[in-house]
Design an enzyme around this catalytic site. Structure first.
Site, short mmCIF file in Angstrom:
data_model
loop_
_atom_site.label_atom_id
_atom_site.label_comp_id
_atom_site.label_asym_id
_atom_site.label_seq_id
_atom_site.Cartn_x
_atom_site.Cartn_y
_atom_site.Cartn_z
N HIS A 34 -7.32 -5.27 0.22
CA HIS A 34 -6.00 -4.81 -0.19
C HIS A 34 -5.21 -6.00 -0.73
O HIS A 34 -5.36 -7.12 -0.27
CB HIS A 34 -5.29 -4.22 1.03
CG HIS A 34 -4.07 -3.43 0.73
ND1 HIS A 34 -4.12 -2.14 0.23
CD2 HIS A 34 -2.76 -3.72 0.83
CE1 HIS A 34 -2.90 -1.68 0.07
NE2 HIS A 34 -2.05 -2.63 0.42
N ASP B 209 -10.95 -2.45 1.09
CA ASP B 209 -9.54 -2.31 1.46
C ASP B 209 -9.47 -1.74 2.87
O ASP B 209 -9.89 -0.62 3.12
CB ASP B 209 -8.84 -1.38 0.47
CG ASP B 209 -7.32 -1.43 0.60
OD1 ASP B 209 -6.83 -1.48 1.75
OD2 ASP B 209 -6.65 -1.40 -0.43
N SER C 94 -0.07 -1.03 -3.77
CA SER C 94 0.18 -0.55 -2.41
C SER C 94 1.30 0.50 -2.44
O SER C 94 1.18 1.51 -3.12
CB SER C 94 0.51 -1.72 -1.49
OG SER C 94 0.41 -1.35 -0.13
#
Length: 425
Positions: free
Chosen positions: A375, A342, A245
């Site tokens: 994610h 995601d 991330s």
């Protein structure tokens, strides 16, 4: 009870639907992500819990009426939807092999990922058997500023055994939250058992920190590593970097901005090169829309908390914060990993970064797109996480073997064998 079962059925069906088609609107983005993240990456636990709840309610009269039977049908459909995410995760090995990750490298010597961690995910917070962790080592001190890291070793290592490859882990959290105690733990534990020395590094967070202070802190670690790596049994000449991330963005920045003076104020002469990068689900471009309805730099998060400059009047600042600005022919090898579902950072962001990097870099650029993954999928020690960790370890081991042999940065032989005649760009 029939209406309780109906309510459960509706809840299960909505959760499964969200897992397959997460919401991206401003209002639903965060709750949709968290709901889908837990449903997908904890699918076995979710299925067991849902099945037990359905059976319990049905056993206490939940099927006495149309509402209960409707709820049962919806619950079964929801569980089937979650089961489909498990099927997708089983394709992880195929996905990794298609990307070029050499899963057949030293398979007999690799320790199996512990089944207990897959059953009880919280166990990943505890160092695995055979791993020793040295915590809260200060790598940068400037007045009241004290930045710390944790070091992961194989227990029982001795300095006479030779220097080990190093791995830098950068946590995510949108540049505003996160800590070394929370992320990268399954990977660092596995890598330590394979003879690597892992460094889980903290850095200053926004809104207190203003970009590029986050990156500058990590550059300080690179300088510290050169001087102190041998104290922890690591080779100061070999370090790879990974993170997810915001940590994926910072991983790419660390790898692509080696020795850039702007990010090394006061220590411009320090060598900040790394030998490989594995960014997970990162942001690579703040100033162009593409996968986003509008550039990431225009968000409240970036304008008010991280970069702290209006995007419209300072697009150059956002370009300088973007990894795509620093693409170069002599970039280190990259292994980019992203989930196809995601909902926070669209998978198209990774695709366009890989395409641009392959057009420029002379080093291998591998890309693995995890089918059905959300994610931050690797935070949980799932089947998918275990296979990805094994793929990353074997890829980085190939790079280290090449380094020890003194060869140029090219596609390792192990990757060529596993990928056949495919091009890596």
């Amino acid at each position: 009870m029939p209406y309780v079962l109906l309510a459960l059925g509706i809840l299960f069906a909505l959760a499964a639907g969200n897992a397959h088609a997460p919401r991206r609107s401003a209002v639903l983005l965060a709750p949709s992500f968290f709901w889908g993240w837990l449903t997908i990456e904890m699918a076995p636990h979710v299925l067991v819990t849902w099945a037990a709840a359905t059976a319990l309610v049905a056993g206490f009269g939940g099927l006495d009426g149309w509402a209960g039977w409707t709820g049962l049908v919806l619950a079964i459909l929801g569980m089937a939807g979650v089961a489909a995410t498990l099927v997708a995760s089983r394709r992880t090995v195929v996905t990794l092999r298609d990307s070029g990750a050499p899963l057949d490298l030293d398979p007999e010597g690799a320790p199996a990922y512990p089944l207990a961690h897959l059953i009880v995910p919280q166990l990943c917070l505890i160092p695995r058997k055979g791993v020793r962790v040295e915590r809260n080592i200060v790598y940068r001190q400037d007045g009241r500023l004290r930045l710390k890291l944790d070091v992961f070793h194989a227990a029982g290592e001795r300095s006479g055994e030779g220097l080990r490859p190093g791995l830098m882990q950068i946590h995510g959290g949108a540049w505003v939250i996160g800590d070394k105690r929370e992320q990268g733990l399954p990977l660092l534990n596995h890598m330590a058992l394979q003879g690597w020395v892992g460094f889980n590094v903290n850095y200053r967070l926004s809104p207190r920190a203003t970009w590029p202070e986050h990156l500058i802190d990590l550059k300080h670690f690179l300088a510290w590593y050169k001087e102190h790596a041998e104290e922890y049994g690591a080779d100061p000449g070999f370090l790879c970097v990974t993170g997810g991330s915001a940590g994926g963005h910072l991983t790419a920045m660390v790898a692509l901005t080696a020795n850039v003076p702007e990010f090394q104020p006061g220590f411009e002469d320090a060598d900040t090169r790394v030998q490989g990068a594995v960014p997970f689900y990162g942001v690579y471009n703040f100033f162009e829309a593409g996968p986003w309805p509008r550039p990431m730099g225009t968000t409240h998060l970036m304008e008010r908390m991280v970069v702290k400059q209006p995007f419209a009047d300072n697009q150059e600042a956002y370009a300088r914060a973007s990894p795509v600005t620093y693409l170069r022919e002599d970039a280190p090898p990259f292994f980019v990993i992203h989930g196809s579902r995601d909902s926070l950072i669209p998978v198209a962001e990774a695709r366009r970064f890989v395409e641009c990097l392959r057009d420029v870099s002379s080093s291998p650029v591998l890309y693995a797109e995890m089918k059905g993954a959300q994610h931050a999928f690797d935070v949980f020690p799932s089947y998918r996480t275990a296979r990805v960790i094994e793929g990353v370890e074997r890829y980085l081991t190939g790079l280290h073997r090449q380094y020890r042999q003194g060869g140029p940065q090219e596609v390792p032989d192990e990757i060529k064998r596993s990928w056949g005649e495919r091009s890596v760009g």
